[in-house]
Design a protein around this motif. Structure first.
Motif, PDB file in Angstrom:
ATOM      1  N   ILE A  61       4.779  12.054  -1.210  1.00  0.00           N
ATOM      2  CA  ILE A  61       4.917  13.132  -2.198  1.00  0.00           C
ATOM      3  C   ILE A  61       6.067  12.839  -3.149  1.00  0.00           C
ATOM      4  CG2 ILE A  61       5.595  15.555  -2.487  1.00  0.00           C
ATOM      5  CD1 ILE A  61       3.945  16.197   0.003  1.00  0.00           C
ATOM      6  N   GLY A  62       7.204  12.406  -2.586  1.00  0.00           N
ATOM      7  CA  GLY A  62       8.352  12.077  -3.436  1.00  0.00           C
ATOM      8  C   GLY A  62       8.037  10.972  -4.423  1.00  0.00           C
ATOM      9  N   LEU A  63       7.350   9.932  -3.946  1.00  0.00           N
ATOM     10  CA  LEU A  63       6.985   8.819  -4.821  1.00  0.00           C
ATOM     11  C   LEU A  63       5.992   9.246  -5.901  1.00  0.00           C
ATOM     12  CD1 LEU A  63       6.518   5.983  -2.153  1.00  0.00           C
ATOM     13  CD2 LEU A  63       8.438   6.281  -3.721  1.00  0.00           C
ATOM     14  N   PHE A  64       5.009  10.075  -5.515  1.00  0.00           N
ATOM     15  CA  PHE A  64       3.992  10.516  -6.472  1.00  0.00           C
ATOM     16  C   PHE A  64       4.603  11.401  -7.557  1.00  0.00           C
ATOM     17  CE2 PHE A  64       0.630  13.533  -7.781  1.00  0.00           C
ATOM     18  CZ  PHE A  64      -0.280  12.615  -8.304  1.00  0.00           C
ATOM     19  N   VAL A  65       5.479  12.323  -7.159  1.00  0.00           N
ATOM     20  CA  VAL A  65       6.130  13.207  -8.138  1.00  0.00           C
ATOM     21  C   VAL A  65       7.004  12.389  -9.091  1.00  0.00           C
ATOM     22  CG1 VAL A  65       7.786  15.094  -8.427  1.00  0.00           C
ATOM     23  CG2 VAL A  65       6.038  15.235  -6.648  1.00  0.00           C
ATOM     24  N   LEU A 109       0.830  -1.206   0.000  1.00  0.00           N
ATOM     25  CA  LEU A 109       0.000   0.000   0.000  1.00  0.00           C
ATOM     26  C   LEU A 109       0.866   1.259   0.000  1.00  0.00           C
ATOM     27  CD1 LEU A 109      -2.771  -0.975   2.598  1.00  0.00           C
ATOM     28  CD2 LEU A 109      -3.009  -0.864   0.112  1.00  0.00           C
ATOM     29  N   SER A 110       1.986   1.191   0.675  1.00  0.00           N
ATOM     30  CA  SER A 110       2.835   2.380   0.837  1.00  0.00           C
ATOM     31  C   SER A 110       3.489   2.827  -0.460  1.00  0.00           C
ATOM     32  CB  SER A 110       3.924   2.100   1.885  1.00  0.00           C
ATOM     33  OG  SER A 110       3.348   1.808   3.143  1.00  0.00           O
ATOM     34  N   VAL A 111       3.717   1.900  -1.405  1.00  0.00           N
ATOM     35  CA  VAL A 111       4.389   2.274  -2.654  1.00  0.00           C
ATOM     36  C   VAL A 111       3.411   2.669  -3.757  1.00  0.00           C
ATOM     37  CG1 VAL A 111       6.333   0.751  -2.138  1.00  0.00           C
ATOM     38  CG2 VAL A 111       4.450  -0.107  -3.546  1.00  0.00           C
ATOM     39  N   LEU A 112       2.117   2.656  -3.474  1.00  0.00           N
ATOM     40  CA  LEU A 112       1.114   2.944  -4.507  1.00  0.00           C
ATOM     41  C   LEU A 112       1.233   4.334  -5.140  1.00  0.00           C
ATOM     42  CD1 LEU A 112      -2.203   1.300  -3.246  1.00  0.00           C
ATOM     43  CD2 LEU A 112      -0.732   0.598  -5.129  1.00  0.00           C
ATOM     44  N   PRO A 113       1.759   5.367  -4.448  1.00  0.00           N
ATOM     45  CA  PRO A 113       1.860   6.665  -5.124  1.00  0.00           C
ATOM     46  C   PRO A 113       2.636   6.633  -6.437  1.00  0.00           C
ATOM     47  CG  PRO A 113       2.161   6.970  -2.770  1.00  0.00           C
ATOM     48  CD  PRO A 113       2.089   5.484  -3.009  1.00  0.00           C
ATOM     49  N   GLY A 160      10.168  17.946 -19.250  1.00  0.00           N
ATOM     50  CA  GLY A 160       9.429  18.177 -18.015  1.00  0.00           C
ATOM     51  C   GLY A 160       9.271  16.907 -17.193  1.00  0.00           C
ATOM     52  N   GLY A 161       8.980  15.786 -17.858  1.00  0.00           N
ATOM     53  CA  GLY A 161       8.836  14.525 -17.142  1.00  0.00           C
ATOM     54  C   GLY A 161      10.132  14.077 -16.508  1.00  0.00           C
ATOM     55  N   ALA A 162      11.251  14.223 -17.232  1.00  0.00           N
ATOM     56  CA  ALA A 162      12.552  13.828 -16.684  1.00  0.00           C
ATOM     57  C   ALA A 162      12.917  14.674 -15.466  1.00  0.00           C
ATOM     58  CB  ALA A 162      13.626  13.959 -17.770  1.00  0.00           C
ATOM     59  N   VAL A 163      12.619  15.975 -15.524  1.00  0.00           N
ATOM     60  CA  VAL A 163      12.898  16.860 -14.390  1.00  0.00           C
ATOM     61  C   VAL A 163      12.034  16.482 -13.182  1.00  0.00           C
ATOM     62  CG1 VAL A 163      12.725  19.236 -13.565  1.00  0.00           C
ATOM     63  CG2 VAL A 163      13.708  18.772 -15.821  1.00  0.00           C
ATOM     64  N   MET A 164      10.755  16.179 -13.426  1.00  0.00           N
ATOM     65  CA  MET A 164       9.873  15.764 -12.330  1.00  0.00           C
ATOM     66  C   MET A 164      10.363  14.475 -11.675  1.00  0.00           C
ATOM     67  SD  MET A 164       6.041  16.517 -13.784  1.00  0.00           S
ATOM     68  CE  MET A 164       5.265  15.789 -12.344  1.00  0.00           C
ATOM     69  N   SER A 165      10.816  13.528 -12.473  1.00  0.00           N
ATOM     70  CA  SER A 165      11.361  12.284 -11.922  1.00  0.00           C
ATOM     71  C   SER A 165      12.547  12.566 -11.015  1.00  0.00           C
ATOM     72  CB  SER A 165      11.790  11.341 -13.049  1.00  0.00           C
ATOM     73  OG  SER A 165      10.691  10.898 -13.805  1.00  0.00           O
ATOM     74  N   ALA A 166      13.430  13.461 -11.481  1.00  0.00           N
ATOM     75  CA  ALA A 166      14.593  13.816 -10.666  1.00  0.00           C
ATOM     76  C   ALA A 166      14.177  14.511  -9.376  1.00  0.00           C
ATOM     77  CB  ALA A 166      15.534  14.707 -11.476  1.00  0.00           C
ATOM     78  N   LEU A 167      13.166  15.381  -9.428  1.00  0.00           N
ATOM     79  CA  LEU A 167      12.694  16.069  -8.225  1.00  0.00           C
ATOM     80  C   LEU A 167      12.128  15.074  -7.207  1.00  0.00           C
ATOM     81  CD1 LEU A 167      10.935  19.244  -9.723  1.00  0.00           C
ATOM     82  CD2 LEU A 167      13.070  19.154  -8.415  1.00  0.00           C
ATOM     83  N   GLY A 168      11.343  14.107  -7.685  1.00  0.00           N
ATOM     84  CA  GLY A 168      10.794  13.113  -6.779  1.00  0.00           C
ATOM     85  C   GLY A 168      11.877  12.302  -6.100  1.00  0.00           C
TER      86      GLY A 168
END
Length: 489
Positions: free
Chosen positions: A367-371, A309-313, A340-348
């Protein structure tokens, strides 16, 4: 308005039935993989597996599946796609049944290899079967549904895996595939028609063997580096074999008439950078659910179901971003979406790196997992569209097969590298406890060492994601089609 003839209507109905078959195959394989990622500690505890054995329960499947994808695409040209596709369902189902009966861990690894062969037979042909069934003007709709089912698998897999591991026993992680596989086999046999065979092109046997050997050597070196250190004879030998084989692969593929790795596809800046960005994204995202699931079980003492359940984000982010980005694609260039997607992955991943601690509140981790999930969904949509739009129609099949192999290589290396970096933070005697998810019951000192390993792992994945963002930004310039033509002369 163009009138729809009865023949068109009949073909469309058949096409959607075909889509249901191929989507079922994608869900079956996706759920089978994601359930084991979460339930791995349960399997490890049952077999009292060592760190090396634990890693190869996952790596054996990824390695064989990656190395045989293009091979079974060629085999299908010789034997027929319907026949190879259905044989893949049968093989995957039998291997799942036998995996649940495994008397020891190495028998289980062997059954994972057989599962990987069956999965490669399914994955190598599903896309082509859909393309043959749908009218050209409806193909994008069929592909959208087909790819979208992967989100279903990614959403359901972790929760199902955790629930099965806690309630039914580790065997059912594999046995749950048996009824699903039988249904898919029966439905496919009833629906799929024989597809006319394509030109009988020779299989690049030498290329397949060299690629498989190189990946095996690299994975062995990565897995042993965490257990025995980078100066271990096994690590040095594996690295040396990989270094020697790479130029041999380049030489063999340049001479092959039907190369398993078409090096022409790296000839222009757009294709080279876009494919390398795809590799980086796969490497950065693929081990994330596995690593986070181990974090919640080994460091925080949660059971497999709670960890699932915890990894669902992550899959929620991918599942939400993909269709939204698909709609934005009419107004936003795929180049911008890819960056934009690559940058978001790095931010997460950067968020997870900076907050890696046993006491970190879950909402921060979520939040980190969802981003990171949203970033991957955005990148995959933008990157795929960017490459496919840049090529002539006749090259799409070749490029798509190559892209899948590049991403799969990233997935294979991601798991091996992440597990090696993670377990290198604790002593050799404790590494098996990490895979078993029981380290949290030991001393706080051991857990503190493991948290250093998690931080290093997130840092590596963050750096790779950042490199992917840079490569995505460089994937712009002359049309890839022109480059492909020029390099083939």
């Amino acid at each position: 308005m163009v009138a729809v003839t009865p023949e068109d209507d009949s073909r469309l109905r058949y096409a959607w039935r075909v889509c249901s078959v191929t989507s079922l195959g994608l869900i079956l394989i996706g759920i089978a993989g994601s359930t084991l990622n979460v339930a791995l500690p349960t399997v490890v505890r049952h077999f009292h597996a060592s760190a090396l054995e634990s890693g190869w329960i996952l790596l054996a499947f990824l390695l064989v599946n990656t190395a045989s994808l293009v091979f079974f695409g060629r085999v299908a040209d010789l034997l027929g796609r319907r026949e190879v596709y259905l044989a893949g369902f049968a093989l995957f189902t039998v291997a799942s049944l036998l995996a649940g009966l495994s008397p020891d861990v190495w028998f289980l690894v062997a059954m994972r290899v057989v599962q990987a062969v069956g999965a490669a037979m399914i994955l190598a042909n599903g896309t082509v079967i859909i393309a043959d069934a749908f009218p050209p003007e409806r193909l994008s709709q069929g592909m959208g549904v087909y790819i979208g089912t992967l989100s279903v698998a990614q959403l359901a897999g972790p929760t199902i895996g955790g629930l099965i591991a806690e309630t039914a026993g580790w065997q059912w992680i594999f046995w749950v595939n048996v009824p699903a596989g039988l249904i898919a086999l029966g439905w496919g046999a009833a629906i799929l028609r024989k597809v006319p065979r394509g030109p009988r092109q020779p299989v690049d046997a030498l290329g397949n063997v060299l690629v498989f050997a190189a990946l095996s050597a690299l994975l062995l070196a990565l897995s042993e580096a965490g257990s025995s250190g980078p100066a271990s004879p096994v690590v040095l030998t594996g690295a040396a074999v990989f270094v020697v084989l790479v130029p041999l692969i380049v030489l063999a593929e340049r001479r092959s008439s039907n190369p398993v790795l078409d090096l022409r596809l790296f000839g222009g800046r757009l294709l080279a950078c876009a494919n390398l960005a795809s590799f980086c994204n796969a490497l950065a995202r693929s081990a994330l659910i596995l690593v986070v699931a181990l974090y919640f079980q080994a460091a925080r003492g949660l059971d497999a179901f709670e960890a699932g359940l915890s990894v669902l984000p992550v899959p929620v982010g991918i599942g939400l971003a993909s269709p939204i980005v698909g709609m934005l694609g009419r107004r936003v260039s795929p180049y911008a979406l890819s960056i934009g997607g690559a940058v978001m992955s790095a931010l997460g991943l950067g968020t997870l790196m900076l907050t890696a601690d046993r006491a970190t509140p879950y909402w921060v981790i979520g939040i980190g997992l969802f981003v990171a999930g949203c970033g991957s969904g955005t990148f995959l949509t933008g990157n795929t569209t960017q490459v496919m739009r840049a090529l002539p129609v006749g090259s799409l099949g070749v490029v798509n097969g190559f892209r899948v192999m590049v991403m799969n290589v990233g997935i294979v290396i991601s798991v091996g590298l992440s597990l090696s970096v993670l377990t290198s933070a604790v002593g050799p005697a404790l590494r098996a406890q990490v895979y078993a998810g029981t380290l949290s019951t030991l001393s706080p000192v051991a857990v503190g060492q493991l948290m250093d390993g998690f931080q290093r792992t997130y840092a590596v994945l963050f750096a790779v994601a950042l490199a992917g963002a840079v490569l995505a930004a460089l994937a712009r310039g002359q049309r890839a089609a022109a480059s492909l033509d020029s390099t083939s002369r």
